[in-house]
Design a protein around this motif. Structure first.
Motif, short mmCIF file in Angstrom:
data_model
loop_
_atom_site.label_atom_id
_atom_site.label_comp_id
_atom_site.label_asym_id
_atom_site.label_seq_id
_atom_site.Cartn_x
_atom_site.Cartn_y
_atom_site.Cartn_z
N SER A 116 0.28 -0.16 2.10
CA SER A 116 -1.41 0.38 2.64
C SER A 116 -2.31 0.72 1.21
O SER A 116 -3.29 0.48 0.41
CB SER A 116 -2.36 0.58 3.87
N ALA A 117 -1.17 2.04 0.82
CA ALA A 117 -1.85 3.05 0.15
C ALA A 117 -1.65 2.20 -1.44
O ALA A 117 -3.15 2.74 -2.64
CB ALA A 117 -1.03 3.86 -0.07
N GLY A 139 2.74 14.39 6.44
CA GLY A 139 2.72 14.51 4.67
C GLY A 139 3.10 12.86 4.66
O GLY A 139 3.40 12.68 2.93
N GLN A 140 3.32 12.03 5.25
CA GLN A 140 4.14 10.87 5.13
C GLN A 140 2.58 9.38 3.86
O GLN A 140 3.01 9.56 3.03
CB GLN A 140 4.06 9.79 6.08
N TRP A 141 1.66 9.82 4.74
CA TRP A 141 0.63 9.41 4.35
C TRP A 141 0.07 9.86 2.56
O TRP A 141 -0.12 9.30 2.20
CB TRP A 141 -0.39 8.98 5.30
N GLY A 142 0.02 10.87 2.82
CA GLY A 142 -0.37 11.70 1.32
C GLY A 142 1.01 11.36 0.64
O GLY A 142 0.37 11.59 -0.95
N GLY A 143 1.60 12.26 0.64
CA GLY A 143 2.55 11.33 0.22
C GLY A 143 2.61 10.24 -0.71
O GLY A 143 2.95 9.97 -2.20
N ALA A 144 2.57 8.73 -0.21
CA ALA A 144 2.64 7.81 -0.20
C ALA A 144 0.98 7.37 -1.03
O ALA A 144 0.86 6.80 -2.46
CB ALA A 144 2.20 6.40 1.06
N LEU A 145 -0.50 7.60 -0.74
CA LEU A 145 -1.66 7.58 -1.36
C LEU A 145 -1.42 8.80 -2.78
O LEU A 145 -2.13 8.22 -4.14
CB LEU A 145 -2.88 8.08 -0.79
N SER A 146 -0.43 9.46 -2.86
CA SER A 146 -0.45 10.48 -4.09
C SER A 146 0.36 9.49 -4.79
O SER A 146 -0.15 9.28 -6.76
CB SER A 146 0.39 11.42 -4.25
N ALA A 227 -9.76 6.98 1.13
CA ALA A 227 -8.65 6.34 2.30
C ALA A 227 -8.07 6.32 3.96
O ALA A 227 -7.51 7.67 3.46
CB ALA A 227 -7.81 5.90 0.93
N LEU A 228 -7.81 6.10 4.35
CA LEU A 228 -7.32 6.44 5.35
C LEU A 228 -5.51 5.09 5.81
O LEU A 228 -5.28 4.41 4.94
CB LEU A 228 -7.95 5.82 6.43
N VAL A 231 -4.82 3.46 11.19
CA VAL A 231 -5.78 2.93 12.74
C VAL A 231 -7.02 1.53 12.07
O VAL A 231 -6.88 1.25 12.80
CB VAL A 231 -7.44 4.54 12.77
N LEU A 232 -7.32 1.26 10.43
CA LEU A 232 -8.61 1.04 10.49
C LEU A 232 -7.73 -0.92 10.63
O LEU A 232 -6.02 -0.94 10.14
CB LEU A 232 -9.09 1.22 9.68
N ASN A 233 -9.27 -1.79 10.59
CA ASN A 233 -8.64 -2.94 9.72
C ASN A 233 -8.02 -3.41 8.88
O ASN A 233 -6.52 -4.14 8.88
CB ASN A 233 -9.17 -4.00 10.45
N HIS A 234 -8.37 -2.79 7.96
CA HIS A 234 -7.86 -3.42 6.57
C HIS A 234 -6.20 -2.60 6.64
O HIS A 234 -5.40 -3.31 5.65
CB HIS A 234 -9.32 -3.19 5.31
N VAL A 235 -5.83 -1.38 6.95
CA VAL A 235 -4.53 -0.71 6.63
C VAL A 235 -3.81 -1.81 7.15
O VAL A 235 -2.59 -2.28 6.99
CB VAL A 235 -5.23 0.65 7.99
N SER A 236 -4.29 -2.12 8.57
CA SER A 236 -2.96 -2.78 10.05
C SER A 236 -3.38 -3.93 8.61
O SER A 236 -1.58 -5.26 8.81
CB SER A 236 -3.69 -3.65 11.20
N LEU A 237 -4.13 -5.04 8.41
CA LEU A 237 -3.64 -5.93 7.28
C LEU A 237 -2.80 -5.90 6.18
O LEU A 237 -1.92 -7.23 6.11
CB LEU A 237 -5.58 -5.95 6.19
#
Ligand SMILES: *Cc1c(COP(=O)(O)O)cnc(C)c1O
Length: 459
Positions: A116-117, A139-146, A227-228, A231-237
């Motif tokens: 998703s990132a 820190g997983q999401w932060g790492g991915a988005l970075s 950016a999340l 939880v949100l639908n677009h992330v699941s998508l």
């Protein structure tokens, strides 16, 4: 030789994501504006999220959404991820079950979060956004988005839950290595952060608070969006690439899953793995069981209530119809930081309510028992979050053994645990507690966080 890994070439990376909202029998209830109680429109979300993500969030008509070429190109750095038959684990359990796992730990960020990132960073770039903000727990999401923002030349500011900032210094280093700015949350840099520090100077932070801080920065900074990672639908998508690939790979294996399992924080890796298979249950073609494995310390699916609640601590988000422990819920400092969130995505919440899926809660000692058995039988050290999925898989595999029946169980290995070895140390030294939250405590948070109170505060 028995086939261990079911691999597909890059050309088989999906060209579209699957949007379950278009096909689920009962659509999710609308998100509500907390002040007007009116249904939120995509335009209402534009100040917070990138336009395309906001549109995808509320899209209940298109079942298939094209994956942009540039995103597919970056997916090719690590996709198609392997589908693996866990012969070693089957043998260790002496079970007749066939156990398969999808290995999302092979991504450059070490987890599924990058799926998703990359999409979110792409849509930001396309829209001319220059800065993204976010929160991160473990820190997983932060790492991915970075990493994803770096690919598209966007600046990234991450609010990291304070307890994780201190316990997981290497995750912070990973984000900084990819070029992001990392601030421990709660911080004094936002009103939301200042408020909670004033009330509770020793507060160790939560995802809910970090989300408030990131949204506040996004809405007060020009050309900046939020950016999340769950939880949100677009992330699941965006995460449905996992299940769509797995569906083809199970075909290669010549089997179809009777049970699909994933761990559950806000629901993105569960949704990504489960939804592409669940669509066949909707038509009556299959009767697969779907099991979400959540931590006993943060049991929103098994012990939460289905109601409208905020997605963050301060109450900046729209009201979401979801299973929740209350947005003031302060989870204990368990090691699976990525699962310490008070609510569940609205799609998953509706599906659970409608009986299309099940949930189990697992304490952290059982989860690490499972993780270590997996490490010793399959040679991969799983993320503490993923250990919950393995534990739920083991429960089902042992049931097969007792019943003398064989079932095909597919679980998602959402990430590896190489940056979580301090947690394994705690487990191996015997210090770890099997924490269950009591009903009294759950009640306390719930009554403190009734949404009506939050509404008054905001108005
Ligand atoms: C973030 C994370 C999770 C939990 O998030 P979901 O959105 O529920 O998938 C699970 N596993 C890993 C490895 C994570 O990083």
């Amino acid at each position: 030789m028995k086939t261990k890994k079911f691999l597909l070439p890059e050309s088989e990376i999906p060209t579209q994501w699957y949007n379950i909202q278009a096909e689920m029998p009962n659509k999710p209830m609308p998100l509500l504006n907390p002040l007007t109680k009116q249904a939120v429109t995509a335009e209402d979300l534009y100040p917070i999220f990138c336009r395309e993500c906001a549109n995808q969030e509320l899209d209940q008509t298109h079942a298939w959404i094209d994956i942009p070429d540039q995103v597919r190109q970056l997916y090719a750095n690590y996709r198609v991820t392997p589908l693996v038959r866990a012969y070693g684990l089957e043998k260790a359990l002496d079970t007749p079950a066939h156990i398969y796992f999808k290995n999302e730990s092979v991504s450059p960020a070490g987890s599924h979060k990058l799926n998703s990132a990359l999409a979110q960073a792409y849509y930001a770039k396309e829209q001319g956004i220059t800065n993204l903000t976010t929160e991160t727990g473990a820190g997983q999401w932060g790492g991915a988005l970075s990493y994803a923002t770096k690919m598209f030349g966007i600046d990234c500011a991450v609010y990291m839950v304070k307890v994780s900032y201190e316990q997981k210094p290497y995750r912070r280093s990973i984000m900084q290595c990819f070029g992001a700015t990392v601030t421990p949350s709660p911080s004094m840099s936002t009103r939301a952060g200042k408020d909670i520090i004033t009330r509770d100077p020793n507060y160790q932070g939560s995802l809910g608070t970090a989300i408030s801080e990131a949204i506040e920065l996004a809405t007060t900074t020009p050309n900046c969006r939020y950016a999340l990672g769950s939880v949100l639908n677009h992330v699941s998508l965006h995460q449905t690439v996992i299940g769509l690939e797995a569906e083809k790979q199970m075909e290669l294996a010549g089997e179809y899953p009777d049970i699909v399992v994933a761990c559950f924080g806000g629901g993105s890796n569960f949704s990504g793995m489960a939804f592409p298979f669940m669509r066949h249950n909707f038509t009556g073609k299959t009767k697969t069981r779907f099991i979400a494995a959540e931590p006993a310390a943060c049991p929103k699916l098994t012990k939460g209530r289905f109601e409208y609640d905020f997605g963050d601590e301060a109450g900046y988000t729209p009201l979401l119809p979801m299973f929740t422990l209350g947005h003031k819920f302060k989870p204990s400092s368990i090691h699976a930081g990525g699962l310490r969130y008070h609510g569940a995505g609205v799609i998953v919440s509706q599906l659970l309510k409608d009986g299309f899926m099940e949930a189990v809660d697992i304490d952290q000692v059982e989860s690490f028992n499972a993780g270590v058995l997996f490490a010793r039988s399959e040679g991969i050290i799983p993320a503490p979050e993923s250990c919950h999925a393995i534990a739920a898989t083991i429960r089902e595999a042992l049931k097969c053994k007792v019943e003398g029946t064989s079932r095909n169980i597919l679980f998602n290995l959402s990430g590896h645990g190489f940056v979580d070895m301090a947690s394994y140390d705690s487990y191996l030294s015997g210090d770890m507690q099997a924490y269950h939250i009591s009903d009294d405590e759950l009640e306390k948070f719930h009554s403190h966080s009734i949404v009506a109170g939050g509404l008054e505060e905001m108005s």
